[in-house]
Each structure stands twice: as structure tokens, then as C-alpha cells.
Design a protein around this motif. Structure first.
Motif, PDB file in Angstrom:
ATOM      1  N   ASP A  54      -3.737   9.286  -0.031  1.00 31.16           N
ATOM      2  CA  ASP A  54      -3.143   9.239   1.309  1.00 31.16           C
ATOM      3  C   ASP A  54      -4.036   8.273   2.318  1.00 31.16           C
ATOM      4  OD1 ASP A  54      -4.975  11.054   2.214  1.00 31.16           O
ATOM      5  OD2 ASP A  54      -3.562  12.756   1.960  1.00 31.16           O
ATOM      6  N   PHE A  55      -3.677   8.331   3.370  1.00 35.78           N
ATOM      7  CA  PHE A  55      -4.317   7.597   4.562  1.00 35.78           C
ATOM      8  C   PHE A  55      -5.556   8.386   4.849  1.00 35.78           C
ATOM      9  CE2 PHE A  55      -4.879   6.101   8.871  1.00 35.78           C
ATOM     10  CZ  PHE A  55      -4.922   4.798   8.630  1.00 35.78           C
ATOM     11  N   TYR A  56      -5.726   9.529   4.702  1.00 31.80           N
ATOM     12  CA  TYR A  56      -6.815  10.272   5.118  1.00 31.80           C
ATOM     13  C   TYR A  56      -7.977  10.723   4.151  1.00 31.80           C
ATOM     14  CZ  TYR A  56      -9.261  14.228   7.697  1.00 31.80           C
ATOM     15  OH  TYR A  56     -10.137  14.935   8.521  1.00 31.80           O
ATOM     16  N   PRO A  59      11.354   0.725   6.811  1.00 37.44           N
ATOM     17  CA  PRO A  59      10.276   0.133   6.739  1.00 37.44           C
ATOM     18  C   PRO A  59       9.027   0.805   7.055  1.00 37.44           C
ATOM     19  CG  PRO A  59      12.308  -0.679   8.234  1.00 37.44           C
ATOM     20  CD  PRO A  59      12.476   0.783   7.550  1.00 37.44           C
ATOM     21  N   ARG A  60       7.926   0.234   6.739  1.00 39.81           N
ATOM     22  CA  ARG A  60       6.526   0.919   6.661  1.00 39.81           C
ATOM     23  C   ARG A  60       5.592   0.090   7.649  1.00 39.81           C
ATOM     24  NH1 ARG A  60       6.920   2.474   0.899  1.00 39.81           N
ATOM     25  NH2 ARG A  60       8.781   3.921   0.782  1.00 39.81           N
ATOM     26  N   ILE A  61       4.699   0.925   8.020  1.00 40.56           N
ATOM     27  CA  ILE A  61       3.552   0.176   8.742  1.00 40.56           C
ATOM     28  C   ILE A  61       2.485  -0.089   7.919  1.00 40.56           C
ATOM     29  CG2 ILE A  61       2.050   0.640  10.879  1.00 40.56           C
ATOM     30  CD1 ILE A  61       4.074   2.593  11.873  1.00 40.56           C
ATOM     31  N   HIS A  62       2.295   0.635   7.130  1.00 41.46           N
ATOM     32  CA  HIS A  62       1.182   0.679   5.966  1.00 41.46           C
ATOM     33  C   HIS A  62       1.546  -0.123   4.696  1.00 41.46           C
ATOM     34  CE1 HIS A  62       0.207   4.263   8.524  1.00 41.46           C
ATOM     35  NE2 HIS A  62      -1.053   3.598   8.584  1.00 41.46           N
ATOM     36  N   ARG A  63       0.676  -0.525   3.859  1.00 40.92           N
ATOM     37  CA  ARG A  63       0.859  -1.210   2.568  1.00 40.92           C
ATOM     38  C   ARG A  63       0.912  -0.129   1.843  1.00 40.92           C
ATOM     39  NH1 ARG A  63      -0.263  -6.507   1.422  1.00 40.92           N
ATOM     40  NH2 ARG A  63      -1.102  -5.735  -0.533  1.00 40.92           N
ATOM     41  N   ILE A  64       2.255   0.530   1.563  1.00 39.19           N
ATOM     42  CA  ILE A  64       2.579   1.662   0.735  1.00 39.19           C
ATOM     43  C   ILE A  64       3.228   1.058  -0.795  1.00 39.19           C
ATOM     44  CG2 ILE A  64       4.156   3.610   0.170  1.00 39.19           C
ATOM     45  CD1 ILE A  64       3.702   4.079   3.332  1.00 39.19           C
ATOM     46  N   ASP A  92      -7.639  10.489 -18.690  1.00 35.92           N
ATOM     47  CA  ASP A  92      -8.241  11.139 -17.677  1.00 35.92           C
ATOM     48  C   ASP A  92      -9.319  10.223 -16.920  1.00 35.92           C
ATOM     49  OD1 ASP A  92     -10.086  10.353 -19.696  1.00 35.92           O
ATOM     50  OD2 ASP A  92     -10.409  12.311 -20.643  1.00 35.92           O
ATOM     51  N   LEU A  93      -9.301   9.175 -17.098  1.00 35.76           N
ATOM     52  CA  LEU A  93     -10.186   8.203 -16.247  1.00 35.76           C
ATOM     53  C   LEU A  93      -9.542   7.798 -15.112  1.00 35.76           C
ATOM     54  CD1 LEU A  93     -12.973   6.814 -16.234  1.00 35.76           C
ATOM     55  CD2 LEU A  93     -12.353   5.082 -17.216  1.00 35.76           C
ATOM     56  N   LEU A  94      -9.978   8.127 -13.964  1.00 33.65           N
ATOM     57  CA  LEU A  94      -9.325   7.569 -12.799  1.00 33.65           C
ATOM     58  C   LEU A  94     -10.170   6.935 -11.783  1.00 33.65           C
ATOM     59  CD1 LEU A  94      -6.716   7.783 -10.572  1.00 33.65           C
ATOM     60  CD2 LEU A  94      -7.497  10.077  -9.947  1.00 33.65           C
ATOM     61  N   ALA A  95      -9.694   5.987 -11.183  1.00 37.73           N
ATOM     62  CA  ALA A  95     -10.702   5.324  -9.852  1.00 37.73           C
ATOM     63  C   ALA A  95      -9.793   5.103  -8.773  1.00 37.73           C
ATOM     64  CB  ALA A  95     -11.180   4.123 -10.621  1.00 37.73           C
ATOM     65  N   TYR A  96     -10.504   5.039  -7.606  1.00 43.18           N
ATOM     66  CA  TYR A  96      -9.612   4.658  -6.263  1.00 43.18           C
ATOM     67  C   TYR A  96     -10.337   4.153  -5.416  1.00 43.18           C
ATOM     68  CZ  TYR A  96     -11.699   9.545  -5.085  1.00 43.18           C
ATOM     69  OH  TYR A  96     -12.476  10.393  -4.740  1.00 43.18           O
ATOM     70  N   GLY A  97     -10.041   3.167  -4.599  1.00 44.89           N
ATOM     71  CA  GLY A  97     -10.694   2.393  -3.556  1.00 44.89           C
ATOM     72  C   GLY A  97     -10.300   2.723  -2.269  1.00 44.89           C
ATOM     73  N   ALA A  98     -11.039   2.560  -1.339  1.00 48.12           N
ATOM     74  CA  ALA A  98     -10.971   2.939   0.134  1.00 48.12           C
ATOM     75  C   ALA A  98     -11.356   1.974   1.215  1.00 48.12           C
ATOM     76  CB  ALA A  98     -11.927   4.369   0.267  1.00 48.12           C
ATOM     77  N   SER A  99     -10.668   2.192   2.321  1.00 45.28           N
ATOM     78  CA  SER A  99     -10.850   1.115   3.285  1.00 45.28           C
ATOM     79  C   SER A  99     -12.216   1.143   3.957  1.00 45.28           C
ATOM     80  CB  SER A  99      -9.950   1.308   4.411  1.00 45.28           C
ATOM     81  OG  SER A  99     -10.324   2.778   5.123  1.00 45.28           O
ATOM     82  N   THR A 121      -6.583   3.230  -0.470  1.00 49.62           N
ATOM     83  CA  THR A 121      -5.445   2.428  -0.196  1.00 49.62           C
ATOM     84  C   THR A 121      -4.870   1.851  -1.745  1.00 49.62           C
ATOM     85  OG1 THR A 121      -7.160   0.645  -0.371  1.00 49.62           O
ATOM     86  CG2 THR A 121      -6.192   1.513   1.816  1.00 49.62           C
ATOM     87  N   VAL A 122      -5.988   2.406  -2.845  1.00 48.00           N
ATOM     88  CA  VAL A 122      -5.329   1.758  -4.271  1.00 48.00           C
ATOM     89  C   VAL A 122      -6.013   2.706  -5.194  1.00 48.00           C
ATOM     90  CG1 VAL A 122      -7.080   0.115  -4.307  1.00 48.00           C
ATOM     91  CG2 VAL A 122      -5.289  -0.008  -5.853  1.00 48.00           C
ATOM     92  N   LEU A 123      -5.327   3.364  -6.201  1.00 45.84           N
ATOM     93  CA  LEU A 123      -5.881   3.995  -7.286  1.00 45.84           C
ATOM     94  C   LEU A 123      -5.208   3.896  -8.687  1.00 45.84           C
ATOM     95  CD1 LEU A 123      -4.815   7.665  -7.109  1.00 45.84           C
ATOM     96  CD2 LEU A 123      -3.523   5.811  -6.150  1.00 45.84           C
ATOM     97  N   LYS A 124      -5.887   3.709  -9.854  1.00 42.06           N
ATOM     98  CA  LYS A 124      -5.441   3.450 -10.982  1.00 42.06           C
ATOM     99  C   LYS A 124      -6.034   4.413 -12.007  1.00 42.06           C
ATOM    100  CE  LYS A 124      -4.651  -1.316 -10.035  1.00 42.06           C
ATOM    101  NZ  LYS A 124      -4.896  -2.872 -10.338  1.00 42.06           N
TER     102      LYS A 124
END
Length: 483
Positions: free
Chosen positions: A469-471, A400-405, A186-193, A176-179
Motif C-alpha cells: 500500500d501507499f503507506y 479512475p485512479r490517481i496512483h499507478r495501481i 517464499d522469496l519476495l521483494a518490494y521496491g519503494a518510492s 509501489t512494486v512487489l514480486k
């Protein structure tokens, strides 16, 4: 004698016919267009000069099209010719699209073949993308959607991509979020549901550095410290956690009474940690001790936030679409509400993205980008001298979106007038928009995901774009060096 009279009257009659044709072609509203006052946010010479040039060009354009058709080419070929990019003969166009789920990139055709491949492609942007076999998923429909109308400029060369740099597909839940890290390419992090955080490097060879586990519910947001040694994360499990990246350990847990929705380190004083929650509270914590320093309350649930570059302003968005400018003391952490911008939409929608930029060519000063769940992208000028007063500059309405995009600014790569935005979508594509275009048309799109694209982020070097993505798939795209 009659023959002589007809010969004498011939040239005169031709001149009269030409004058009548000119009168017929004169636009009666031409001078009204020239004399109309310009809007406050537009170039003073833009409206009148542009319409005058278009008026003068109209007649010659008709004649050119007739000549083109007489040479055996159709209207689409003529349209593609007049929409060709500069230096098109020497242009090497990168392939933008690929078959979703694959890493095989189709080589671009030559400019000549692009120019004369006529009736099979529906728009000039598809023509300039260089990929006739790309799948057209037309579920994306809005004022910014693809159309068959001629585009005055094709794919923006500064935002063309040559392929995928790497793919991370280890996550078993929606990312759901990445930065990218601060001042890091080159340093990347991402958080999941599922409550996990993953820290990885995209340098060759790409690899995962640490898996951070501790949250029991969705990771809603996180932020790197200024030295990239720590990550602070917020979650739906009502906690804020501080992680030491090198050891992969949670060194502090701050418990709340409601889900924590957004979090930011102070850009100047990294000992301050600002957090927004669903209890309408904006809380400043001491990073070292975890104690509350200050707190303020807004009118609805806090869903997004971002600091300005000085750290004296904190911008917050709520679940009803309102934007708040909050002044913050960099020494004491004291908060004070200064301004509120209400949404004009009848249906209130949560703010999913707030991003501040210290300079914009369009506004000639600091700006703020907002994105709401109903698909509204808004662009504001920020008056720092008036405690962050927001002036709307332009708005783009998407589906309009269903998810928090989420959405993000694009790098400032040229001196052209334009403000480019990149955003995810629920049709599994990544779209690039120019907010200054009259029809807000899309300038590029990336295909590779198979599920809704939730978040996008640029690295510090601005040569890589990450999308999730959502997957649970994260794709890092490599921007063309020709841009």
C-alpha cells in the motif's frame, strides 16, 4: 339443469383460464433470443439455452417465492436460498474480512445461520462472506462495484482466504512494486518510492534478507533473474541497477538520460535486459557488460512491459494507452515493431500493468492483461503466429485512479469458464473480478490495508498473495486450502 350445466362447464372454463395465463406468460421475444447469432467469442449454445431456461424458470420462481413468503420468510431470505453455493449444508466458509489494521479474524457462522439471517445484509455476496460486521466502504463505485442485486454465484471458493500469513511494515515510504521470485514460493521483494529495495522470505519464520540501497528516487520496476541470484531495478533517477542478492551489493549501474520506467530479464537468454524509459525508447542491454545491444522507439513514453514465454515477443504499453507487440531475436537481441493496438478511450491514460499468460480457458490460447491508470482492465487474445497480434476479448471499467495501481492474473484453479483478476484500489481493498460475468461483478475482496493498495503478486505455489500500500505496508495473505 342450470347447476348441471355449470358443473359441466367448470372444468372447461378452468382449462381455458390456464391456457390464457400461459399465453400471457409467453415472452414474444423468446424465439428472437433463441435465433439471434452468437458473438464470435462466446459459446454457440450459451445465449439461446440460457434465455430459454430463464424463461421457463420465471413462472416457477414466482410460485416458489410466494410459498416461501407464506412460510414467514421474506424476499431476501428467498434470494439467499436460491443463491446458496453447492453443498452449502457441509460448507465451511472462511472469514474474508477483518477489522483494518488488526489480525483478529472473525469465525464464520454456520451455513444455516447464513441462510436465515435475512434482512440485515444488503447483498448475497456479503451474506456468503460470513462476516456481518465488516465495514462497507462504498467509495468504490463503477460497473464492477458492489450492488444490492442478487449474485448468481457468491464468493468464488477458489479465491477465499483464511487470514494474513505475515506483515512487513518496515518501509518508511510507499511500496509501489512487489514480486515473488521466479519459480519460488517464499522469496519476495518490494521496491519503494524512497529508492530502496527489500528482499525477504515469507517462509516460517518470515524475515527480511537484505536491504538494497542505491537509487536516489522512486523504484519504478524490478525483475528477478531466472535463478533468483540477481535483481535488476529501474528508477526515476535515470539509472538501472543490477544487484547480487546474496551479498546485497550493487554490481552494475547503467546510466540513462531519462527516467527508467520498466525492466525485464529475457525469459530464455538471461544475458539480455529490456528497459523502457520516458524518452520513448525500448533498449536491450547486455547484462554482463552493461552495453546497449539494440534499441527501438515507440510513439510515447514506455510505462510497462512483459515478455511472452518464448522470449520472441515483447509487449509494451505507453503513456497514451497504446499496446505494442515487438518481435525480439533471442540470439542477437534485435528488436522490430510488429503491431500496435490503440486505446478506444478518448482520454489517453498510461498503461500501468502488462502481464502475459501462455494459456487461458476463455481464449483457449495465450492472453495479455492490461491495466491503465483511468481504471480500464482489458483482456486480449495473442496470436503468436501473427507476431503477437492482439484481439480484444473483454474490458472491465473501474474507478479512475490517481496512483499507478497494478493488477494481476489469478491462478488458473478450475476448469470453469472464467478469467479472474486481482487488483489493488484506492479505497484500501484488494478486489477479485471475473471478467466473463455479464455485469463484471466482484467475486471477493480483502480488507486489511488502511491506504491505497498499489500492487499485488502471487507466489509460485499460488497459495500466497502479497499486496502493498501507499503507506509502506506489505501484507501476505494465506489462501484457503479448500479453494
Amino acid at each position: 339443469m342450470a347447476e348441471l350445466r355449470s358443473e359441466k362447464n367448470g372444468p372447461v372454463a378452468d382449462e381455458e383460464e390456464q391456457e390464457e395465463k400461459k399465453k400471457e406468460n409467453v415472452d414474444p421475444e423468446l424465439f428472437c433470443c433463441l435465433l439471434q447469432p452468437a458473438s464470435s467469442d462466446s459459446d454457440s449454445n450459451y445465449i439461446g439455452i440460457r434465455r430459454l431456461l430463464l424463461h421457463r424458470k420465471a413462472e416457477s420462481g414466482v410460485l416458489r417465492r410466494r410459498d416461501w413468503r407464506c412460510n414467514g420468510k421474506g424476499y431476501v431470505a428467498y434470494r439467499n436460498f436460491i443463491c446458496r453455493p453447492r453443498n452449502w449444508e457441509n460448507l465451511q466458509l472462511p472469514s474474508l474480512n477483518s477489522t483494518p489494521g488488526s489480525e483478529r479474524w472473525i469465525p464464520p457462522p454456520s451455513p444455516l445461520s447464513l441462510l436465515y439471517e435475512v434482512e440485515s445484509w444488503s447483498s448475497s455476496r456479503d451474506l456468503q462472506s460470513g462476516n456481518p460486521s465488516s465495514s462497507r466502504r462504498n467509495s468504490f463505485s463503477s460497473t464492477a462495484s458492489d450492488s444490492g442485486r442478487p449474485q448468481h454465484r457468491g464468493v468464488e471458493p477458489a479465491y477465499s482466504f483464511v487470514g494474513m500469513h505475515c506483515v512487513f511494515d518496515q518501509s518508511k515510504a510507499s511500496v509501489t512494486v512487489l514480486k515473488f521470485g521466479h519459480m519460488s514460493s517464499d522469496l519476495l521483494a518490494y521496491g519503494a518510492s524512497d529508492g530502496t529495495l527489500t528482499v525477504c522470505t515469507v517462509s516460517d519464520p518470515p524475515s527480511i534478507i537484505k536491504h538494497l540501497t542505491g537509487h536516489s528516487k522512486d523504484v519504478t520496476d524490478f525483475d528477478f533473474s531466472s535463478n533468483n541470484q540477481y535483481i535488476a531495478s529501474s528508477s526515476m533517477d535515470k539509472t538501472v541497477r543490477v544487484w547480487e542478492i546474496s551479498r546485497g551489493l550493487c554490481i552494475r549501474v547503467i546510466y540513462g538520460v531519462s527516467p527508467q520506467m520498466c525492466i525485464r530479464f529475457h525469459p530464455v537468454n538471461n544475458n539480455f535486459l529490456s528497459v523502457g524509459n520516458t524518452n520513448r525508447e525500448i533498449t536491450v542491454f547486455n547484462f554482463s557488460t552493461g552495453r546497449i545491444i539494440n534499441k527501438t522507439v515507440i510513439d510515447s513514453e514506455v510505462t510497462a512491459m512483459d515478455h511472452d514465454h518464448t522470449g520472441q515477443l515483447l509487449f509494451c504499453g505507453d503513456s497514451s494507452g497504446c499496446i505494442y507487440s515487438v518481435t525480439m531475436n533471442s540470439h542477437t537481441g534485435a528488436l522490430s515493431r510488429s503491431h500496435r493496438h490503440r486505446s478506444n478511450s478518448r482520454q489517453k491514460s498510461p498503461v500501468t500493468t502488462l502481464q502475459y499468460r501462455s494459456f487461458s480457458l476463455l481464449a483457449r490460447g495465450p492472453v495479455l492483461l492490461t491495466c491503465t491508470q483511468d481504471g480500464s482492465l482489458s483482456f486480449f487474445s495473442v496470436a503468436l503466429e501473427v507476431q503477437g497480434y492482439l484481439t480484444p476479448r473483454c474490458t472491465l471499467k473501474l474507478t479512475p485512479r490517481i496512483h499507478r495501481i497494478h493488477a494481476s492474473f489469478c491462478p488458473l484453479l478450475s476448469l470453469e469458464k472464467g478469467e479472474y483478476i486481482v487488483a489493488g484500489s484506492e479505497d484500501s481493498n484488494v478486489y477479485f473480478y471475473d471478467l466473463t460475468r455479464p455485469k463484471h461483478t466482484c467475486v471477493n475482496k480483502l480488507q486489511g490495508h488502511r491506504f491505497p493498495v498499489m500492487d499485488v503478486a502471487w507466489n509460485y505455489g499460488e497459495n500466497l498473495l502479497a499486496s502493498s500500500d501507499f503507506y509502506g505496508t506489505v501484507i501476505v495473505w494465506n489462501r484457503s486450502k479448500q479453494g
